[in-house]
Write a protein that holds these residues in place. Structure first.
Motif, PDB file in Angstrom:
ATOM      1  N   ALA A 130     -18.016  30.190-108.438  1.00  0.00           N
ATOM      2  CA  ALA A 130     -17.982  29.091-107.468  1.00  0.00           C
ATOM      3  C   ALA A 130     -19.247  29.102-106.613  1.00  0.00           C
ATOM      4  CB  ALA A 130     -16.732  29.201-106.590  1.00  0.00           C
ATOM      5  N   VAL A 131     -19.676  30.286-106.182  1.00  0.00           N
ATOM      6  CA  VAL A 131     -20.913  30.385-105.410  1.00  0.00           C
ATOM      7  C   VAL A 131     -22.118  30.037-106.283  1.00  0.00           C
ATOM      8  CG1 VAL A 131     -22.424  31.952-104.116  1.00  0.00           C
ATOM      9  CG2 VAL A 131     -19.950  32.058-103.788  1.00  0.00           C
ATOM     10  N   ALA A 132     -22.069  30.398-107.566  1.00  0.00           N
ATOM     11  CA  ALA A 132     -23.164  30.046-108.481  1.00  0.00           C
ATOM     12  C   ALA A 132     -23.341  28.529-108.545  1.00  0.00           C
ATOM     13  CB  ALA A 132     -22.892  30.616-109.870  1.00  0.00           C
ATOM     14  N   ALA A 133     -22.220  27.809-108.603  1.00  0.00           N
ATOM     15  CA  ALA A 133     -22.301  26.342-108.596  1.00  0.00           C
ATOM     16  C   ALA A 133     -22.917  25.843-107.296  1.00  0.00           C
ATOM     17  CB  ALA A 133     -20.913  25.739-108.789  1.00  0.00           C
ATOM     18  N   ALA A 134     -22.495  26.419-106.173  1.00  0.00           N
ATOM     19  CA  ALA A 134     -22.974  25.973-104.865  1.00  0.00           C
ATOM     20  C   ALA A 134     -24.458  26.262-104.669  1.00  0.00           C
ATOM     21  CB  ALA A 134     -22.157  26.638-103.756  1.00  0.00           C
ATOM     22  N   ILE A 135     -24.896  27.452-105.055  1.00  0.00           N
ATOM     23  CA  ILE A 135     -26.268  27.863-104.757  1.00  0.00           C
ATOM     24  C   ILE A 135     -27.280  27.117-105.621  1.00  0.00           C
ATOM     25  CG2 ILE A 135     -26.553  29.807-106.379  1.00  0.00           C
ATOM     26  CD1 ILE A 135     -27.686  31.411-103.975  1.00  0.00           C
ATOM     27  N   THR A 136     -26.816  26.557-106.756  1.00  0.00           N
ATOM     28  CA  THR A 136     -27.720  25.796-107.632  1.00  0.00           C
ATOM     29  C   THR A 136     -27.566  24.295-107.457  1.00  0.00           C
ATOM     30  OG1 THR A 136     -26.132  25.771-109.477  1.00  0.00           O
ATOM     31  CG2 THR A 136     -27.689  27.626-109.378  1.00  0.00           C
ATOM     32  N   GLY A 137     -26.726  23.856-106.505  1.00  0.00           N
ATOM     33  CA  GLY A 137     -26.476  22.430-106.328  1.00  0.00           C
ATOM     34  C   GLY A 137     -25.796  21.825-107.544  1.00  0.00           C
ATOM     35  N   GLY A 138     -24.945  22.613-108.186  1.00  0.00           N
ATOM     36  CA  GLY A 138     -24.328  22.203-109.446  1.00  0.00           C
ATOM     37  C   GLY A 138     -22.923  21.669-109.301  1.00  0.00           C
ATOM     38  N   LYS A 139     -22.292  21.496-110.451  1.00  0.00           N
ATOM     39  CA  LYS A 139     -20.903  21.049-110.507  1.00  0.00           C
ATOM     40  C   LYS A 139     -20.230  21.797-111.651  1.00  0.00           C
ATOM     41  CE  LYS A 139     -17.874  17.018-110.888  1.00  0.00           C
ATOM     42  NZ  LYS A 139     -17.805  15.534-111.028  1.00  0.00           N
ATOM     43  N   VAL A 140     -19.249  22.612-111.319  1.00  0.00           N
ATOM     44  CA  VAL A 140     -18.610  23.495-112.294  1.00  0.00           C
ATOM     45  C   VAL A 140     -17.097  23.419-112.142  1.00  0.00           C
ATOM     46  CG1 VAL A 140     -18.334  25.897-113.039  1.00  0.00           C
ATOM     47  CG2 VAL A 140     -20.599  25.067-112.371  1.00  0.00           C
ATOM     48  N   VAL A 141     -16.408  23.355-113.276  1.00  0.00           N
ATOM     49  CA  VAL A 141     -14.948  23.441-113.311  1.00  0.00           C
ATOM     50  C   VAL A 141     -14.582  24.860-113.730  1.00  0.00           C
ATOM     51  CG1 VAL A 141     -12.820  22.588-114.345  1.00  0.00           C
ATOM     52  CG2 VAL A 141     -14.706  20.999-113.870  1.00  0.00           C
TER      53      VAL A 141
END
Length: 418
Positions: free
Chosen positions: A239-250
């Motif tokens: 979840a943090v990986a999605a946030a720190i890269t400005g991404g979108k992950v399910v």
């Protein structure tokens, strides 16, 4: 020791499934000693720590086999009460074998545990709890020898809600005569999963997940089959990986309730989070906001195992965040590595003051512990240029199954080299 080479700047997108919990499966594997029969355990993550523990079980006389992510443990017959020294000194959680062996064989010899250098983490609560059940314990030349003629139920009040002490007492008390009550018990989901596993083999335990656990001792156990809960720390890390890269992950196949404190802080930082039955969707389309205070606490508070990953995120945030580490006194070793990448962090005792910077820069950094290593990977995903994270075999791969492959499948530019 292996290294990850990360070219930062890629936005993570896609979906992934979360593996079984490391912190749940290790005590469950130890508990497979107790029934003296077969234990079938599903959703076992492929991790260095899991391999270490099953090898320890084999060394004392158990048989095991892997079929995909299922492990079958056969603990029939007499087992060696001498636990091998080397893996215990390398992996702290192996101390959980003490309660299981004492419960079944009424004697065990084990060395003092080692593991990540994140603090002293003494085991006196484990030992005092086992003594209250009737164990005689001698500490000599780096070894602990526990033995008794019989274990007796007792009322045990923990001075601190230690997860390991709660688990060790549970493992011993299931075979004790009478009733054991653990007051101020740890409330983590992994404790509930251990209760469920033990009850499936014939134990009588109630109250896991609350501060009071009641254990009625029994005299016989049977075969058991169980599926390990998903890993809440791994879910939080992605979840943090999605946030720190400005991404979108399910993130699929999780128990959202278990990561509520993490979701809450990510929400404060400006992430959009949608929660479903067994999945969450997280996206962050702009630079995150600083979170005023992140204070680690026993469950259901913010987990110490997510402090480092959130610090990596806050290094890139707008504003200043304060971290207060209440669990371990030496859990900021990742901070000096993040500083190499351009982070603005000041450590004052158990507090860390993090002022967000516009961008991090790639650097050669070293993983000093499991979660701190994961934080450096996250920082590398967002950094400008190339980041090399060293010591991944020694630390990161103890707790993350195929981290580099899963991140690559989400769009990260990451490779592993020996």
């Amino acid at each position: 020791m292996g290294m990850y080479i990360i070219n930062g700047g890629n936005r993570l997108e896609g979906e992934l499934r979360i593996e079984g919990s490391k912190n749940a499966v290790l005590p469950i594997l130890a508990a497979s000693i107790i029934n003296g029969k077969n234990s079938i355990i599903h959703n076992v993550p492929y991790l260095k720590d899991v391999n270490t523990l099953v090898s320890m079980l084999e060394s004392i006389g158990c048989k095991y086999s892997f079929v995909g992510n299922t492990v079958i443990v056969d603990s029939t017959g007499d087992l060696d009460i001498n636990i091998p020294e080397k893996p215990v000194r390398e992996m702290r959680s192996s101390i959980i074998l003490m309660g299981a062996m004492l419960g079944r064989f009424k004697k065990v010899k084990i060395s003092f545990p080692g593991g990540c250098e994140i603090g002293l983490r003494p085991i006196d609560l484990h030992l005092s709890g086992l003594r209250l059940l009737g164990a005689k314990i001698v500490e000599s030349h780096g070894y602990i020898i526990c033995e008794c003629d019989k274990l007796y139920g007792n009322e045990i009040h923990l001075d601190y809600p230690s997860v390991g002490a709660t688990e060790n007492i549970m493992l011993a008390a299931v075979s004790a005569e009478g009733v054991t009550t653990i007051q101020n018990a740890a409330r983590e989901p992994e404790i509930v999963d251990l209760q469920d596993f033990l009850n499936k083999m014939g134990a009588k335990i109630t109250g896991a997940g609350s501060s009071t656990i009641r254990i009625q001792g029994v005299t016989s156990f049977h075969d058991v089959e169980h599926t390990v809960i998903p890993d809440r720390i791994v879910a939080g890390t992605y979840a943090v990986a999605a946030a720190i890269t400005g991404g979108k992950v399910v993130i699929r196949d999780i128990i959202p309730e278990h990561i509520k404190p993490i979701i809450s802080k990510l929400g404060e930082s400006g992430c959009k989070i949608y929660r479903y039955d067994k999945d969450i969707s997280i996206s962050c389309s702009r630079r995150p906001n600083a979170v005023d205070i992140i204070k680690t606490m026993p469950y259901p508070g913010f987990p110490t195992d997510m402090q480092a990953q959130m610090m990596a995120l806050m290094c890139t945030a707008r504003g200043t965040s304060i971290f207060i580490e209440t669990i371990f006194e030496n859990r900021y070793k990742h901070a000096e590595e993040l500083i190499k990448m351009g982070a603005n962090i000041k450590i004052e005792g158990r507090a860390a003051i993090v002022k967000g910077v516009n961008k991090l820069m790639g650097a050669h950094v070293f993983s000093r512990d499991l979660r701190g290593g994961a934080a450096l990977v996250l920082a590398g995903l967002a950094a400008e240029g190339t980041t090399i994270v060293d010591n991944v075999d020694l630390h990161i791969e103890r707790g993350y199954e195929n981290l580099d492959i899963k991140l690559k499948n989400l769009g990260a530019d990451i490779t592993k080299e020996k």
